[in-house]
Design a protein around this motif. Sequence first.
Motif, PDB file in Angstrom:
ATOM      1  N   UNK A   1      -5.662  24.046  95.172  1.00 56.33           N
ATOM      2  CA  UNK A   1      -5.220  23.030  94.210  1.00 56.33           C
ATOM      3  C   UNK A   1      -6.182  21.841  94.234  1.00 56.33           C
ATOM      4  N   UNK A   2      -6.650  21.432  93.075  1.00 57.51           N
ATOM      5  CA  UNK A   2      -7.412  20.190  92.986  1.00 57.51           C
ATOM      6  C   UNK A   2      -6.475  19.016  93.187  1.00 57.51           C
ATOM      7  N   UNK A   3      -6.860  18.089  94.053  1.00 58.77           N
ATOM      8  CA  UNK A   3      -6.030  16.916  94.350  1.00 58.77           C
ATOM      9  C   UNK A   3      -6.825  15.663  93.994  1.00 58.77           C
ATOM     10  N   UNK A   4      -6.706  15.185  92.776  1.00 58.83           N
ATOM     11  CA  UNK A   4      -7.394  13.950  92.412  1.00 58.83           C
ATOM     12  C   UNK A   4      -6.729  12.756  93.072  1.00 58.83           C
ATOM     13  N   UNK A   5      -7.501  11.727  93.311  1.00 57.69           N
ATOM     14  CA  UNK A   5      -6.931  10.500  93.884  1.00 57.69           C
ATOM     15  C   UNK A   5      -6.305   9.707  92.748  1.00 57.69           C
ATOM     16  N   UNK A   6      -5.021   9.860  92.559  1.00 55.06           N
ATOM     17  CA  UNK A   6      -4.334   9.192  91.452  1.00 55.06           C
ATOM     18  C   UNK A   6      -4.239   7.693  91.702  1.00 55.06           C
TER      19      UNK A   6
ATOM     20  N   UNK B   1     -11.187  30.736 112.333  1.00 53.28           N
ATOM     21  CA  UNK B   1     -12.180  29.866 112.961  1.00 53.28           C
ATOM     22  C   UNK B   1     -13.188  29.393 111.922  1.00 53.28           C
ATOM     23  N   UNK B   2     -13.464  28.087 111.951  1.00 49.55           N
ATOM     24  CA  UNK B   2     -14.420  27.509 111.020  1.00 49.55           C
ATOM     25  C   UNK B   2     -13.799  26.917 109.769  1.00 49.55           C
ATOM     26  N   UNK B   3     -12.498  27.183 109.532  1.00 50.82           N
ATOM     27  CA  UNK B   3     -11.870  26.651 108.322  1.00 50.82           C
ATOM     28  C   UNK B   3     -11.366  25.231 108.553  1.00 50.82           C
ATOM     29  N   UNK B   4     -11.549  24.345 107.553  1.00 51.34           N
ATOM     30  CA  UNK B   4     -11.085  22.960 107.689  1.00 51.34           C
ATOM     31  C   UNK B   4      -9.586  22.846 107.445  1.00 51.34           C
ATOM     32  N   UNK B   5      -8.974  21.901 108.138  1.00 55.86           N
ATOM     33  CA  UNK B   5      -7.529  21.679 108.035  1.00 55.86           C
ATOM     34  C   UNK B   5      -7.263  20.178 107.931  1.00 55.86           C
ATOM     35  N   UNK B   6      -6.462  19.799 106.957  1.00 50.88           N
ATOM     36  CA  UNK B   6      -5.949  18.435 106.859  1.00 50.88           C
ATOM     37  C   UNK B   6      -4.466  18.443 107.218  1.00 50.88           C
TER      38      UNK B   6
ATOM     39  N   UNK C   1     -17.348  16.244  98.650  1.00 50.42           N
ATOM     40  CA  UNK C   1     -17.564  17.265  99.660  1.00 50.42           C
ATOM     41  C   UNK C   1     -17.672  18.639  99.044  1.00 50.42           C
ATOM     42  N   UNK C   2     -17.431  19.653  99.858  1.00 55.89           N
ATOM     43  CA  UNK C   2     -17.622  21.033  99.412  1.00 55.89           C
ATOM     44  C   UNK C   2     -16.441  21.903  99.832  1.00 55.89           C
ATOM     45  N   UNK C   3     -16.167  22.918  99.011  1.00 59.75           N
ATOM     46  CA  UNK C   3     -15.188  23.931  99.375  1.00 59.75           C
ATOM     47  C   UNK C   3     -13.750  23.457  99.295  1.00 59.75           C
ATOM     48  N   UNK C   4     -12.898  24.102 100.077  1.00 57.32           N
ATOM     49  CA  UNK C   4     -11.470  23.801 100.106  1.00 57.32           C
ATOM     50  C   UNK C   4     -11.040  23.619 101.556  1.00 57.32           C
TER      51      UNK C   4
ATOM     52  N   UNK D   1     -20.431  19.239 108.960  1.00 57.40           N
ATOM     53  CA  UNK D   1     -20.082  19.976 107.748  1.00 57.40           C
ATOM     54  C   UNK D   1     -19.913  19.021 106.571  1.00 57.40           C
ATOM     55  N   UNK D   2     -19.913  19.587 105.373  1.00 50.14           N
ATOM     56  CA  UNK D   2     -19.590  18.823 104.166  1.00 50.14           C
ATOM     57  C   UNK D   2     -18.219  19.281 103.665  1.00 50.14           C
ATOM     58  N   UNK D   3     -17.187  18.933 104.413  1.00 47.38           N
ATOM     59  CA  UNK D   3     -15.824  19.347 104.083  1.00 47.38           C
ATOM     60  C   UNK D   3     -15.338  18.585 102.850  1.00 47.38           C
ATOM     61  N   UNK D   4     -14.531  19.231 102.039  1.00 49.75           N
ATOM     62  CA  UNK D   4     -13.935  18.554 100.896  1.00 49.75           C
ATOM     63  C   UNK D   4     -13.219  17.286 101.366  1.00 49.75           C
TER      64      UNK D   4
END
Length: 411
Positions: free
Chosen positions: A21-26, A317-322, A54-57, A84-87
């Motif tokens: 999902x794209x999450x724009x900064x509203x 492994x290697x996946x970004x998490x918020x 950033x990049x990816x999801x 990394x260049x995380x989203x």
Amino acid sequence: MTGITEEPGPLTGQAPPPPVRDWPALDLDGTEFDPVLAGLMSEGPLTRIRLPFGEGWAWLATRYEDVKLVTNDPRFSRAEVTRRQVTRLAPNFAPRPGSLAWADQPAHNRLRRAVAGAFTVSAMKQLRPRAQEILDELVDGVVRDGPPVDLVERVLEPFPLTVVSEVMGVPPADRDRVHAWTRQIISTSGGTEAADRAKKGLYGWIGETVRARAVSPAEDVYTLLGAAVARGEITAEEAVGLAGPLQIGGEAVTHHSGQTLFLILTRPELTERMRARPEARGPVLDELLRYIPHRSTVGLARIALEDVELAGRRIRAGEPVYVSYLAANRDPDAFPDPDTIHPDRDPNPHLAFGNGPHHCTGAVLARLQTELLVGTLLDRLPGLRLAVPPEQVRWRHKTMIRGPRTLPVTW
């Protein structure tokens, strides 16, 4: 929901991953909960998002227990994100060595020890009389000039910034430019170049200040850092990375206290309770900490160092998490009736200041300032109320930390 991206199907026997999902900064006004985040929460405890830069999801954890797990589990690394260049929400990404935000254990504890003494409960008790004196001087001016006034301009900005500057050790002559840098750093307007210029200005100034304080007899944070560098406990570069986020902390108090006062002044039951029971204001302020949506989207990511099962899914492994502390604070399993302000909520184990090793260093200082601000304004300005209808209050846009731009009041 906007910007749905489907990916190729999963391997046989595996549940399909949730869509990205794209999450724009509203640009949200008032204390409205972000509708995009609310939608993500409704889809499940673990979803996938893409932020403006950033990049990816990245995975997004929203359930209270999952947020606590991720933020206290060494299998999820902050340090790895720096490679990394995380989203992300921020246009500029230049993590500095020494920043607590990007440190994993045991480096995190080593760095935190250099400044921990300035933010203890004992240190804050010693600071309280001076903080009250600073606040009283500002409110004296407000009383002298009479209503109406803009509380943001007259009190909510200068008070936290002055207090943080004194704790850090910023000379009065430098405070305006330091404030200009910190305000730009938390803004998403101006793009990468403006954020980069502000960071270079602030961090360059911090480096010079730390070097000059190596043999100072003072007890401020920059002196603590200068002494730690001189003893070889941290490097000069790490000292700069440590100090930057602490210096920016005054901005967060300004915006949070603005939202706190807006809620109190637009809800008569809260105003009456705060006035009638000053000895019981603490639980109300704690509940508002839980309730207030203090930031746009999410904070800083982590990278999974190995495969981890979470909420019925495998994070590889290697996946970004918020994680979303805002969502965790609205989890009905942890907070019954979470979308309602309950002043007597007990227990109230909110995560407004984070969790685990990255729990906010300045949490005790932030609580002190908010408590003093709300109590002093209610006690000294009888009948304090908004001077305009609530919908006419102007709110900050293009910023990572939400809050009112102005708060016109009368009394």
